[in-house]
Motif scaffolding. Sequence first.
Motif, PDB file in Angstrom:
ATOM      1  N   MET A   1       0.840  -1.197   0.000  1.00 44.93           N
ATOM      2  CA  MET A   1       0.000   0.000   0.000  1.00 44.93           C
ATOM      3  C   MET A   1       0.875   1.246   0.000  1.00 44.93           C
ATOM      4  N   VAL A   2       0.443   2.236  -0.800  1.00 48.29           N
ATOM      5  CA  VAL A   2       1.041   3.565  -0.806  1.00 48.29           C
ATOM      6  C   VAL A   2      -0.058   4.577  -0.511  1.00 48.29           C
ATOM      7  N   VAL A   3       0.176   5.463   0.457  1.00 48.47           N
ATOM      8  CA  VAL A   3      -0.802   6.506   0.775  1.00 48.47           C
ATOM      9  C   VAL A   3      -0.095   7.850   0.863  1.00 48.47           C
ATOM     10  N   TRP A   4      -0.797   8.913   0.491  1.00 40.96           N
ATOM     11  CA  TRP A   4      -0.254  10.262   0.599  1.00 40.96           C
ATOM     12  C   TRP A   4      -1.408  11.254   0.728  1.00 40.96           C
ATOM     13  N   GLY A   5      -1.145  12.342   1.463  1.00 43.74           N
ATOM     14  CA  GLY A   5      -2.178  13.352   1.688  1.00 43.74           C
ATOM     15  C   GLY A   5      -3.338  12.838   2.511  1.00 43.74           C
ATOM     16  N   SER A   6      -3.073  11.894   3.413  1.00 45.31           N
ATOM     17  CA  SER A   6      -4.155  11.215   4.140  1.00 45.31           C
ATOM     18  C   SER A   6      -3.994  11.373   5.648  1.00 45.31           C
ATOM     19  N   ASN A   7      -5.085  11.176   6.341  1.00 46.08           N
ATOM     20  CA  ASN A   7      -5.084  11.321   7.797  1.00 46.08           C
ATOM     21  C   ASN A   7      -5.998  10.283   8.435  1.00 46.08           C
ATOM     22  N   ALA A   8      -5.625   9.864   9.647  1.00 42.18           N
ATOM     23  CA  ALA A   8      -6.415   8.869  10.379  1.00 42.18           C
ATOM     24  C   ALA A   8      -7.342   9.504  11.395  1.00 42.18           C
ATOM     25  N   PHE A   9      -7.249  10.832  11.544  1.00 43.37           N
ATOM     26  CA  PHE A   9      -8.121  11.541  12.478  1.00 43.37           C
ATOM     27  C   PHE A   9      -8.333  12.962  11.981  1.00 43.37           C
ATOM     28  N   VAL A  10      -9.332  13.623  12.539  1.00 41.03           N
ATOM     29  CA  VAL A  10      -9.649  15.008  12.190  1.00 41.03           C
ATOM     30  C   VAL A  10      -9.399  15.880  13.402  1.00 41.03           C
ATOM     31  N   SER A  11      -8.526  16.853  13.240  1.00 44.89           N
ATOM     32  CA  SER A  11      -8.226  17.781  14.330  1.00 44.89           C
ATOM     33  C   SER A  11      -9.071  19.052  14.202  1.00 44.89           C
TER      34      SER A  11
ATOM     35  N   GLU B   1       8.655  11.642 -10.703  1.00 45.49           N
ATOM     36  CA  GLU B   1       9.310  11.282  -9.444  1.00 45.49           C
ATOM     37  C   GLU B   1       8.421  10.382  -8.606  1.00 45.49           C
ATOM     38  N   PHE B   2       7.151  10.738  -8.526  1.00 45.58           N
ATOM     39  CA  PHE B   2       6.198   9.942  -7.742  1.00 45.58           C
ATOM     40  C   PHE B   2       6.072   8.537  -8.318  1.00 45.58           C
ATOM     41  N   ASN B   3       5.891   8.427  -9.629  1.00 48.87           N
ATOM     42  CA  ASN B   3       5.713   7.120 -10.244  1.00 48.87           C
ATOM     43  C   ASN B   3       6.925   6.221 -10.018  1.00 48.87           C
ATOM     44  N   LYS B   4       8.135   6.797 -10.075  1.00 44.07           N
ATOM     45  CA  LYS B   4       9.334   5.990  -9.841  1.00 44.07           C
ATOM     46  C   LYS B   4       9.389   5.506  -8.394  1.00 44.07           C
TER      47      LYS B   4
ATOM     48  N   ILE C   1       3.938   8.692   1.641  1.00 44.93           N
ATOM     49  CA  ILE C   1       4.623   9.799   0.975  1.00 44.93           C
ATOM     50  C   ILE C   1       3.976  11.098   1.455  1.00 44.93           C
ATOM     51  N   HIS C   2       4.806  12.074   1.760  1.00 48.84           N
ATOM     52  CA  HIS C   2       4.256  13.342   2.260  1.00 48.84           C
ATOM     53  C   HIS C   2       4.920  14.518   1.553  1.00 48.84           C
ATOM     54  N   GLY C   3       4.113  15.457   1.111  1.00 44.45           N
ATOM     55  CA  GLY C   3       4.622  16.702   0.566  1.00 44.45           C
ATOM     56  C   GLY C   3       4.848  17.686   1.701  1.00 44.45           C
ATOM     57  N   GLU C   4       6.082  18.096   1.861  1.00 44.80           N
ATOM     58  CA  GLU C   4       6.406  18.972   2.996  1.00 44.80           C
ATOM     59  C   GLU C   4       5.651  20.288   2.946  1.00 44.80           C
ATOM     60  N   LYS C   5       5.224  20.701   1.758  1.00 41.49           N
ATOM     61  CA  LYS C   5       4.492  21.954   1.610  1.00 41.49           C
ATOM     62  C   LYS C   5       2.988  21.737   1.430  1.00 41.49           C
ATOM     63  N   ASP C   6       2.507  20.554   1.802  1.00 45.75           N
ATOM     64  CA  ASP C   6       1.075  20.259   1.708  1.00 45.75           C
ATOM     65  C   ASP C   6       0.305  21.217   2.617  1.00 45.75           C
TER      66      ASP C   6
ATOM     67  N   ARG D   1       7.116   2.877   6.132  1.00 44.84           N
ATOM     68  CA  ARG D   1       8.208   3.818   5.897  1.00 44.84           C
ATOM     69  C   ARG D   1       7.641   5.110   5.343  1.00 44.84           C
ATOM     70  N   LEU D   2       8.370   6.202   5.568  1.00 46.47           N
ATOM     71  CA  LEU D   2       7.915   7.532   5.167  1.00 46.47           C
ATOM     72  C   LEU D   2       8.951   8.177   4.264  1.00 46.47           C
ATOM     73  N   HIS D   3       8.475   8.752   3.158  1.00 46.54           N
ATOM     74  CA  HIS D   3       9.329   9.530   2.271  1.00 46.54           C
ATOM     75  C   HIS D   3       8.739  10.933   2.149  1.00 46.54           C
ATOM     76  N   VAL D   4       9.550  11.944   2.422  1.00 47.12           N
ATOM     77  CA  VAL D   4       9.099  13.332   2.350  1.00 47.12           C
ATOM     78  C   VAL D   4       9.639  13.974   1.082  1.00 47.12           C
ATOM     79  N   MET D   5       8.752  14.582   0.312  1.00 46.75           N
ATOM     80  CA  MET D   5       9.140  15.339  -0.873  1.00 46.75           C
ATOM     81  C   MET D   5       9.181  16.819  -0.490  1.00 46.75           C
ATOM     82  N   PRO D   6      10.355  17.433  -0.424  1.00 48.17           N
ATOM     83  CA  PRO D   6      10.491  18.793   0.104  1.00 48.17           C
ATOM     84  C   PRO D   6       9.631  19.835  -0.603  1.00 48.17           C
ATOM     85  N   GLU D   7       9.457  19.701  -1.909  1.00 50.88           N
ATOM     86  CA  GLU D   7       8.664  20.677  -2.658  1.00 50.88           C
ATOM     87  C   GLU D   7       7.234  20.210  -2.888  1.00 50.88           C
ATOM     88  N   GLY D   8       6.909  19.009  -2.434  1.00 47.30           N
ATOM     89  CA  GLY D   8       5.591  18.445  -2.690  1.00 47.30           C
ATOM     90  C   GLY D   8       4.486  19.151  -1.931  1.00 47.30           C
ATOM     91  N   LYS D   9       3.332  19.265  -2.588  1.00 52.21           N
ATOM     92  CA  LYS D   9       2.134  19.786  -1.943  1.00 52.21           C
ATOM     93  C   LYS D   9       1.088  18.686  -1.962  1.00 52.21           C
TER      94      LYS D   9
END
Length: 284
Positions: free
Chosen positions: A151-161, A273-276, A231-236, A255-263
């Motif tokens: 499984m790959v997930v990004w821009g997701s959350n398990a709770f609402v703050s 980059e994402f597809n690779k 995967i997380h975009g640091e500028k999301d 595992r977590l991968h952060v994309m510094p310019e990702g939103k």
Amino acid sequence: MALLSLGGRLFKRGADIRSALTASQPFCSSMASGRQRVNGVDLYYEQTGRGNHAVLLFPGALGSTRTDFGPQLKSLNKERFTVVGWDPRGYGQSRPPDRDFPLDFFERDAKDAVDLMKALGFGKFSLLGWSDGGITALIAAAKNPDVINKMVVWGSNAFVSQHDLELYDAVRDVSKWSARMRQPMEEVYGAEVFAKTWEAWVDGIAQFAKRPEGSICMELLPLISCPTFIIHGEKDPMVPSLHPQYLLKNITGSRLHVMPEGKHNLHLRYADEFNKLVEDFLED
């Protein structure tokens, strides 16, 4: 501050908007599409590739396979993967029925997704989930450990703050958006249905804040046993880093991968980059 909903959550600034719209345009490719009767509804899907590794794409809020995953359907390796995109019930071309948001709507989508893949003849498969689709993927993986490979997930959350609620409420009224911001979804749903459905989504996601700790699926994370790549975009602007960090801490072996310019739309704006990253993880 201008915000745009496009299949996932929200984008800021014109550059993000143009990038997302350009990346999600329809394309020419060998692809099968159709509707499959699942749990009482006809779910629209698109399938491409002929690889042994099946992958299911989960779109975001009000999203569809074409608005959310053009670059993935076009460019993920078709020799190694069979890629399936789908429109959850009430979204895109999986209408009717009209979309609604009962408290179990994520669980309902998760069951629909897994049952769709089974109906299409896939015994085991991997999940790629964006935004709301990532939440659905988390639930699907937790409840169906025997059929999920990875499984790959990004821009997701398990709770609402409370902060999340403030972001959602700020964009509840689409009549305050510019015409250019409304256009992509109005082309799919029509202006009236889009406005009504978006407001219903805001109410639907907000109801989780009333649960203990604002949980959407916090209690299910320890049940996830498949290899998981976050995967997380640091500028999301919509998903603060505390959300992927929480997933990392509570999903065993993730595992977590952060994309510094990702939103929020990192898979569209930085599709190559994402597809690779995804291909390397799925083939590891």
